[in-house]
Motif scaffolding. Structure first.
Motif, PDB file in Angstrom:
ATOM      1  N   GLU A  22       0.914  -1.255   0.009  1.00  0.00           N
ATOM      2  CA  GLU A  22      -0.008  -0.062  -0.134  1.00  0.00           C
ATOM      3  C   GLU A  22       0.887   1.365  -0.079  1.00  0.00           C
ATOM      4  O   GLU A  22       0.269   2.164  -0.825  1.00  0.00           O
ATOM      5  N   SER A  51       0.961   3.933  -3.005  1.00  0.00           N
ATOM      6  CA  SER A  51       0.345   5.350  -3.119  1.00  0.00           C
ATOM      7  C   SER A  51       1.230   6.357  -3.704  1.00  0.00           C
ATOM      8  O   SER A  51       0.808   7.269  -3.850  1.00  0.00           O
ATOM      9  N   VAL A  58      -5.935  -3.029  -1.751  1.00  0.00           N
ATOM     10  CA  VAL A  58      -5.188  -4.153  -1.479  1.00  0.00           C
ATOM     11  C   VAL A  58      -5.778  -5.076  -0.598  1.00  0.00           C
ATOM     12  O   VAL A  58      -5.809  -5.007   0.491  1.00  0.00           O
TER      13      VAL A  58
END
Length: 103
Positions: free
Chosen positions: A8, A12, A21
């Motif tokens: 994640e 990002s 996710v």
């Protein structure tokens, strides 16, 4: 930091409009609490003008360490905001794993 959290964090950087996710390891024949199988749904303007294979290559380069180590399978669903909107903002379901029920 968990594998999911690392994924994640790295994804990002693509400034997603939407990102999910999902750890789908529990659907497979792996030990409890594994982090080996993931499904990523990511919507980003960064995908504009990129063919699907280039989008996948971008993700693979960001997650090279995870793919070389703990991650065995990575399902990618990558969209521009316009594509996401056109599909009704619905992510595809994952198929059942053939070996997932054996424990």
């Amino acid at each position: 930091m968990s594998v999911q959290a690392r994924i994640e964090e790295k994804l990002s950087t693509l400034e997603p409009v939407r990102m999910t996710v999902e750890n789908e390891s529990h659907m497979h024949h792996v030990p409890p609490d594994s982090e080996t199988h993931f499904k990523v749904t990511l919507v980003s303007e960064r995908f504009a003008g990129l063919m699907p294979v280039k989008r996948h290559q971008l993700i693979y380069s960001l997650l090279a360490d995870e793919l070389a180590g703990p991650v065995h399978a990575l399902a990618l669903h990558l969209y521009t905001p316009q594509q996401w909107s056109a599909r009704g903002e619905a992510r595809p379901d994952s198929p059942n794993c053939r070996g997932g029920g054996r424990r």
